[in-house]
Design a protein around this motif. Structure first.
Motif, short mmCIF file in Angstrom:
data_model
loop_
_atom_site.label_atom_id
_atom_site.label_comp_id
_atom_site.label_asym_id
_atom_site.label_seq_id
_atom_site.Cartn_x
_atom_site.Cartn_y
_atom_site.Cartn_z
N GLN A 1 0.83 -1.20 0.00
CA GLN A 1 0.00 0.00 0.00
C GLN A 1 0.86 1.25 0.00
OE1 GLN A 1 -2.90 -1.04 -1.15
NE2 GLN A 1 -4.07 0.20 0.30
N ALA A 2 1.96 1.22 0.74
CA ALA A 2 2.86 2.37 0.76
C ALA A 2 3.46 2.59 -0.62
CB ALA A 2 3.97 2.15 1.79
N ALA A 3 3.86 1.50 -1.28
CA ALA A 3 4.42 1.62 -2.63
C ALA A 3 3.39 2.15 -3.60
CB ALA A 3 4.94 0.26 -3.09
N LEU A 4 2.16 1.66 -3.50
CA LEU A 4 1.11 2.11 -4.40
C LEU A 4 0.85 3.60 -4.24
CD1 LEU A 4 -0.85 0.96 -6.52
CD2 LEU A 4 -2.49 0.55 -4.68
N LEU A 5 0.88 4.08 -3.01
CA LEU A 5 0.66 5.50 -2.74
C LEU A 5 1.78 6.34 -3.35
CD1 LEU A 5 -1.05 7.66 -1.27
CD2 LEU A 5 0.42 7.28 0.73
N LYS A 6 3.04 5.92 -3.18
CA LYS A 6 4.17 6.66 -3.72
C LYS A 6 4.14 6.67 -5.24
CE LYS A 6 7.37 5.69 0.10
NZ LYS A 6 8.64 5.01 0.44
N LEU A 7 3.85 5.51 -5.85
CA LEU A 7 3.84 5.44 -7.31
C LEU A 7 2.70 6.28 -7.88
CD1 LEU A 7 4.61 1.65 -7.81
CD2 LEU A 7 6.18 3.57 -8.05
N ARG A 8 1.57 6.27 -7.21
CA ARG A 8 0.46 7.09 -7.68
C ARG A 8 0.83 8.57 -7.62
NH1 ARG A 8 -5.85 6.78 -5.57
NH2 ARG A 8 -6.68 8.32 -7.04
N TYR A 9 1.52 8.96 -6.55
CA TYR A 9 1.99 10.34 -6.44
C TYR A 9 2.91 10.67 -7.61
CZ TYR A 9 5.25 14.01 -5.09
OH TYR A 9 6.05 15.13 -5.10
N ALA A 10 3.85 9.77 -7.93
CA ALA A 10 4.81 10.03 -9.01
C ALA A 10 4.11 10.23 -10.34
CB ALA A 10 5.83 8.89 -9.10
N VAL A 11 3.15 9.36 -10.65
CA VAL A 11 2.48 9.43 -11.95
C VAL A 11 1.56 10.64 -12.01
CG1 VAL A 11 0.92 8.25 -13.54
CG2 VAL A 11 2.64 6.94 -12.28
N GLU A 12 0.74 10.84 -10.99
CA GLU A 12 -0.24 11.92 -11.02
C GLU A 12 0.43 13.30 -11.00
OE1 GLU A 12 -4.19 9.80 -9.10
OE2 GLU A 12 -2.95 11.08 -7.82
N ASN A 13 1.65 13.37 -10.50
CA ASN A 13 2.37 14.64 -10.48
C ASN A 13 3.40 14.72 -11.60
OD1 ASN A 13 1.61 16.30 -7.86
ND2 ASN A 13 1.60 14.13 -7.30
N HIS A 14 3.27 13.84 -12.58
CA HIS A 14 4.09 13.86 -13.79
C HIS A 14 5.58 13.83 -13.48
CE1 HIS A 14 0.68 15.59 -16.53
NE2 HIS A 14 0.23 14.71 -15.65
N ARG A 15 5.97 12.98 -12.54
CA ARG A 15 7.38 12.78 -12.28
C ARG A 15 7.95 11.88 -13.37
NH1 ARG A 15 6.20 16.62 -9.69
NH2 ARG A 15 6.53 16.95 -7.47
N GLY A 16 9.22 12.08 -13.71
CA GLY A 16 9.79 11.37 -14.85
C GLY A 16 10.09 9.91 -14.59
N GLY A 17 10.65 9.57 -13.42
CA GLY A 17 11.07 8.20 -13.17
C GLY A 17 10.71 7.73 -11.78
N ALA A 18 10.53 6.41 -11.63
CA ALA A 18 10.24 5.80 -10.34
C ALA A 18 10.78 4.38 -10.34
CB ALA A 18 8.73 5.81 -10.06
N LEU A 19 11.01 3.86 -9.15
CA LEU A 19 11.53 2.51 -8.99
C LEU A 19 10.64 1.73 -8.05
CD1 LEU A 19 13.80 0.32 -9.22
CD2 LEU A 19 14.86 1.41 -7.22
N LEU A 20 10.27 0.51 -8.47
CA LEU A 20 9.56 -0.44 -7.62
C LEU A 20 10.40 -1.69 -7.54
CD1 LEU A 20 7.08 -1.35 -6.00
CD2 LEU A 20 6.06 -2.15 -8.15
N SER A 21 10.96 -1.95 -6.36
CA SER A 21 11.87 -3.08 -6.19
C SER A 21 11.34 -4.03 -5.13
CB SER A 21 13.27 -2.58 -5.80
OG SER A 21 14.17 -3.66 -5.64
N GLY A 22 11.70 -5.30 -5.27
CA GLY A 22 11.29 -6.30 -4.29
C GLY A 22 11.77 -7.66 -4.71
N PRO A 23 11.82 -8.62 -3.79
CA PRO A 23 12.27 -9.97 -4.14
C PRO A 23 11.37 -10.61 -5.18
CG PRO A 23 12.09 -9.67 -1.75
CD PRO A 23 11.43 -8.49 -2.38
N ALA A 24 11.90 -11.59 -5.89
CA ALA A 24 11.11 -12.33 -6.86
C ALA A 24 9.89 -12.93 -6.17
CB ALA A 24 11.95 -13.45 -7.50
#
Length: 275
Positions: free
Chosen positions: A29-52
């Motif tokens: 949920q925290a990742a989803l909130l951050k990524l939504r912020y990045a996209v909705e505010n037209h940020r250029g790049g974002a990273l979503l990392s995690g184990p396989a």
């Protein structure tokens, strides 16, 4: 195969990334909130990392479902092991919705870049914002490809990024980014999915059973604890263990899934090693 026996409407632990099975864990949920912020505010790049197996692809799907219609087109590259020219040509084709005019989609990076630049400018004029996801981005080691990805972040319209580029990757990408600081510093948001806690594992199993029509908890409490330990809290491993346990429980006509059955399944079917 076992759905009727356990009174389920469907298999609860299939490997597919279906939105209905999304479990809102704390880090997800925290990742989803951050990524939504990045996209909705037209940020250029974002990273979503995690184990396989931690749910990166499903998190990306959920991101798309919560964004408005003005975030389009949505491009998802799942096989990034291409040459730089091939990767740029693929992205140009997917963004534009067409192959290059002469039918050759790999003419060279400069032509692909021009196609993307023209399309993104027009896309922005229409009030749209593109989202590009590069899955398994930790497999990209070429400095030329990494530099090309960085340069894609230079596309702007009226002083704002013309698209958001989301890198989905295993933690192996972190040292790669450390060696490529010029790309790392362009990532406005960085999210790390962690393994489930014991409580989250229990809630995750219960959630997927409930979505599949279960009227009762099929796994004994000690079995859930055993699953968490054996799967290290990783969603994909939990799914595999639970699915096989339900299958064997059905075959043995069990009423519930015990810790002993889970351990036997893990030993016989999951951790098989050659003699």
């Amino acid at each position: 195969m076992y759905e009727q026996y356990w009174q389920l409407s469907e298999k609860p632990f299939d490997g597919g990334s279906c939105d209905r099975f999304y479990y809102p864990g704390q880090s997800h949920q925290a990742a989803l909130l951050k990524l939504r912020y990045a996209v909705e505010n037209h940020r250029g790049g974002a990273l979503l990392s995690g184990p396989a197996g931690s749910g990166k692809t499903l998190a990306a799907r959920m991101l798309r479902s919560v964004l408005g219609e003005n975030f389009s087109p949505w491009v998802h590259l799942v096989f990034p092991q291409m040459s730089t020219s091939e990767l740029l040509a693929y992205l140009a084709d997917e963004l534009c919705g067409t192959v290059a005019d002469d039918g050759h989609s790999c003419d060279g990076p400069e032509r692909s870049v021009r196609r993307m630049e023209r399309f993104l400018a027009e896309n922005c004029r229409r009030g749209q914002h593109a989202v590009v996801i590069i899955d398994e981005a930790h497999l990209i080691h070429s400095p030329h490809t990494l530099e090309a990805i960085r340069l894609l972040l230079n596309f702007e319209f009226d002083g704002r990024a013309a698209m958001t580029l989301l890198l989905c990757a295993q933690p192996a990408i972190l040292p790669i980014l450390q060696r490529t600081p010029q790309l790392e510093e362009r990532l406005a948001v960085k999210c790390l999915l962690r393994a489930f806690s014991p409580q989250e594992t229990a809630e995750y199993i219960e959630h997927r059973l409930r979505v599949s029509g279960a009227k009762r908890m099929l796994f004994e409490p000690e079995a859930v604890n055993t699953i968490h330990v054996l799967a290290n809290g990783i969603a994909r491993r939990i799914n595999r263990l639970c699915d096989l346990a339900l299958l064997i429980g059905f075959a043995e006509q069990q009423q519930t899934i015990s810790a002993e059955l889970v351990e036997a399944v893990h030993q016989e079917l999951v951790s098989v090693v050659p003699e």
